[in-house]
Design a protein around this motif. Structure first.
Motif, PDB file in Angstrom:
ATOM      1  N   MET A   1      -3.797 -20.052   8.990  1.00  0.00           N
ATOM      2  CA  MET A   1      -4.314 -18.762   9.381  1.00  0.00           C
ATOM      3  C   MET A   1      -4.626 -17.960   8.123  1.00  0.00           C
ATOM      4  SD  MET A   1      -2.536 -16.288  12.090  1.00  0.00           S
ATOM      5  CE  MET A   1      -3.601 -15.902  13.411  1.00  0.00           C
ATOM      6  N   GLU A   2      -5.730 -17.333   8.119  1.00  0.00           N
ATOM      7  CA  GLU A   2      -6.191 -16.591   6.955  1.00  0.00           C
ATOM      8  C   GLU A   2      -5.663 -15.160   7.007  1.00  0.00           C
ATOM      9  OE1 GLU A   2     -10.477 -15.119   5.405  1.00  0.00           O
ATOM     10  OE2 GLU A   2     -10.334 -17.159   6.153  1.00  0.00           O
ATOM     11  N   SER A   3      -5.054 -14.725   5.919  1.00  0.00           N
ATOM     12  CA  SER A   3      -4.563 -13.350   5.875  1.00  0.00           C
ATOM     13  C   SER A   3      -5.463 -12.537   4.949  1.00  0.00           C
ATOM     14  CB  SER A   3      -3.118 -13.310   5.379  1.00  0.00           C
ATOM     15  OG  SER A   3      -3.048 -13.767   4.060  1.00  0.00           O
ATOM     16  N   THR A   4      -5.887 -11.412   5.444  1.00  0.00           N
ATOM     17  CA  THR A   4      -6.727 -10.517   4.655  1.00  0.00           C
ATOM     18  C   THR A   4      -6.007  -9.186   4.504  1.00  0.00           C
ATOM     19  OG1 THR A   4      -7.869  -9.704   6.625  1.00  0.00           O
ATOM     20  CG2 THR A   4      -8.843 -11.579   5.499  1.00  0.00           C
ATOM     21  N   LYS A   5      -6.211  -8.559   3.376  1.00  0.00           N
ATOM     22  CA  LYS A   5      -5.600  -7.259   3.127  1.00  0.00           C
ATOM     23  C   LYS A   5      -6.475  -6.183   3.747  1.00  0.00           C
ATOM     24  CE  LYS A   5      -3.855  -4.346  -0.571  1.00  0.00           C
ATOM     25  NZ  LYS A   5      -3.165  -3.557   0.379  1.00  0.00           N
ATOM     26  N   LYS A   6      -5.846  -5.390   4.613  1.00  0.00           N
ATOM     27  CA  LYS A   6      -6.568  -4.305   5.265  1.00  0.00           C
ATOM     28  C   LYS A   6      -6.454  -3.039   4.424  1.00  0.00           C
ATOM     29  CE  LYS A   6      -5.813  -6.038   9.896  1.00  0.00           C
ATOM     30  NZ  LYS A   6      -5.214  -5.775  11.188  1.00  0.00           N
ATOM     31  N   ASN A   7      -7.475  -2.231   4.488  1.00  0.00           N
ATOM     32  CA  ASN A   7      -7.468  -0.958   3.783  1.00  0.00           C
ATOM     33  C   ASN A   7      -6.699   0.057   4.619  1.00  0.00           C
ATOM     34  OD1 ASN A   7      -7.933   1.138   2.117  1.00  0.00           O
ATOM     35  ND2 ASN A   7     -10.128   1.261   2.471  1.00  0.00           N
ATOM     36  N   THR A   8      -5.535   0.465   4.162  1.00  0.00           N
ATOM     37  CA  THR A   8      -4.687   1.381   4.917  1.00  0.00           C
ATOM     38  C   THR A   8      -4.622   2.768   4.276  1.00  0.00           C
ATOM     39  OG1 THR A   8      -2.745   0.597   3.731  1.00  0.00           O
ATOM     40  CG2 THR A   8      -3.256  -0.489   5.815  1.00  0.00           C
ATOM     41  N   GLY A   9      -5.467   3.043   3.303  1.00  0.00           N
ATOM     42  CA  GLY A   9      -5.441   4.333   2.619  1.00  0.00           C
ATOM     43  C   GLY A   9      -5.681   5.500   3.547  1.00  0.00           C
ATOM     44  N   LEU A  10      -6.599   5.333   4.482  1.00  0.00           N
ATOM     45  CA  LEU A  10      -6.894   6.409   5.433  1.00  0.00           C
ATOM     46  C   LEU A  10      -5.668   6.719   6.291  1.00  0.00           C
ATOM     47  CD1 LEU A  10      -8.852   8.335   6.864  1.00  0.00           C
ATOM     48  CD2 LEU A  10      -9.470   6.428   8.339  1.00  0.00           C
ATOM     49  N   PHE A  11      -4.950   5.687   6.706  1.00  0.00           N
ATOM     50  CA  PHE A  11      -3.771   5.914   7.546  1.00  0.00           C
ATOM     51  C   PHE A  11      -2.635   6.569   6.759  1.00  0.00           C
ATOM     52  CE2 PHE A  11      -5.781   2.375   9.938  1.00  0.00           C
ATOM     53  CZ  PHE A  11      -6.116   3.132  11.049  1.00  0.00           C
ATOM     54  N   TRP A  12      -2.532   6.279   5.463  1.00  0.00           N
ATOM     55  CA  TRP A  12      -1.529   6.970   4.652  1.00  0.00           C
ATOM     56  C   TRP A  12      -1.872   8.453   4.537  1.00  0.00           C
ATOM     57  CZ3 TRP A  12       3.124   5.504   3.927  1.00  0.00           C
ATOM     58  CH2 TRP A  12       3.441   4.155   3.825  1.00  0.00           C
ATOM     59  N   ILE A  13      -3.133   8.763   4.365  1.00  0.00           N
ATOM     60  CA  ILE A  13      -3.559  10.168   4.281  1.00  0.00           C
ATOM     61  C   ILE A  13      -3.302  10.877   5.603  1.00  0.00           C
ATOM     62  CG2 ILE A  13      -5.565  11.684   4.031  1.00  0.00           C
ATOM     63  CD1 ILE A  13      -6.640   9.620   2.000  1.00  0.00           C
ATOM     64  N   LEU A  14      -3.641  10.216   6.722  1.00  0.00           N
ATOM     65  CA  LEU A  14      -3.401  10.816   8.031  1.00  0.00           C
ATOM     66  C   LEU A  14      -1.909  10.981   8.304  1.00  0.00           C
ATOM     67  CD1 LEU A  14      -6.111   8.991  10.157  1.00  0.00           C
ATOM     68  CD2 LEU A  14      -6.091  11.381   9.450  1.00  0.00           C
ATOM     69  N   PHE A  15      -1.109  10.030   7.847  1.00  0.00           N
ATOM     70  CA  PHE A  15       0.345  10.157   8.000  1.00  0.00           C
ATOM     71  C   PHE A  15       0.870  11.371   7.235  1.00  0.00           C
ATOM     72  CE2 PHE A  15       4.477   9.161   5.993  1.00  0.00           C
ATOM     73  CZ  PHE A  15       5.275   9.324   7.111  1.00  0.00           C
ATOM     74  N   LEU A  16       0.437  11.537   5.998  1.00  0.00           N
ATOM     75  CA  LEU A  16       0.908  12.681   5.214  1.00  0.00           C
ATOM     76  C   LEU A  16       0.441  14.007   5.808  1.00  0.00           C
ATOM     77  CD1 LEU A  16       0.460  11.247   1.628  1.00  0.00           C
ATOM     78  CD2 LEU A  16       2.588  11.556   2.908  1.00  0.00           C
ATOM     79  N   LEU A  17      -0.781  14.029   6.341  1.00  0.00           N
ATOM     80  CA  LEU A  17      -1.270  15.240   7.005  1.00  0.00           C
ATOM     81  C   LEU A  17      -0.485  15.532   8.277  1.00  0.00           C
ATOM     82  CD1 LEU A  17      -5.141  14.926   6.580  1.00  0.00           C
ATOM     83  CD2 LEU A  17      -3.592  16.552   5.469  1.00  0.00           C
ATOM     84  N   SER A  18      -0.123  14.492   9.012  1.00  0.00           N
ATOM     85  CA  SER A  18       0.644  14.717  10.236  1.00  0.00           C
ATOM     86  C   SER A  18       2.061  15.181   9.920  1.00  0.00           C
ATOM     87  CB  SER A  18       0.666  13.456  11.104  1.00  0.00           C
ATOM     88  OG  SER A  18       1.394  12.421  10.486  1.00  0.00           O
ATOM     89  N   VAL A  19       2.641  14.709   8.825  1.00  0.00           N
ATOM     90  CA  VAL A  19       3.962  15.201   8.414  1.00  0.00           C
ATOM     91  C   VAL A  19       3.873  16.672   8.007  1.00  0.00           C
ATOM     92  CG1 VAL A  19       5.775  14.972   6.673  1.00  0.00           C
ATOM     93  CG2 VAL A  19       4.858  12.944   7.792  1.00  0.00           C
ATOM     94  N   ALA A  20       2.817  17.012   7.275  1.00  0.00           N
ATOM     95  CA  ALA A  20       2.621  18.421   6.909  1.00  0.00           C
ATOM     96  C   ALA A  20       2.409  19.275   8.158  1.00  0.00           C
ATOM     97  CB  ALA A  20       1.432  18.553   5.964  1.00  0.00           C
TER      98      ALA A  20
END
Length: 52
Positions: A1-20
């Protein structure tokens, strides 16, 4: 099975905004509604860690 790295930068930004947003609601006069922000915190955190 091929594993690819997903871009999660947007979700980190949204997580920090939701914590704020959580702390903004918590310390506002509407502090009783802080639990309405928690699903966003947990969902964006799980997506940022690529658990979902």
């Amino acid at each position: 099975m091929e594993s690819t790295k997903k871009n999660t930068g947007l979700f980190w930004i949204l997580f920090l905004l939701s914590v704020a947003g959580f702390f903004a609601v918590l310390y506002s006069p509407l502090g009783a509604y802080c639990s309405m922000v928690l699903p966003f915190n947990f969902t964006f955190f799980a997506k940022a860690l690529d658990l979902m």
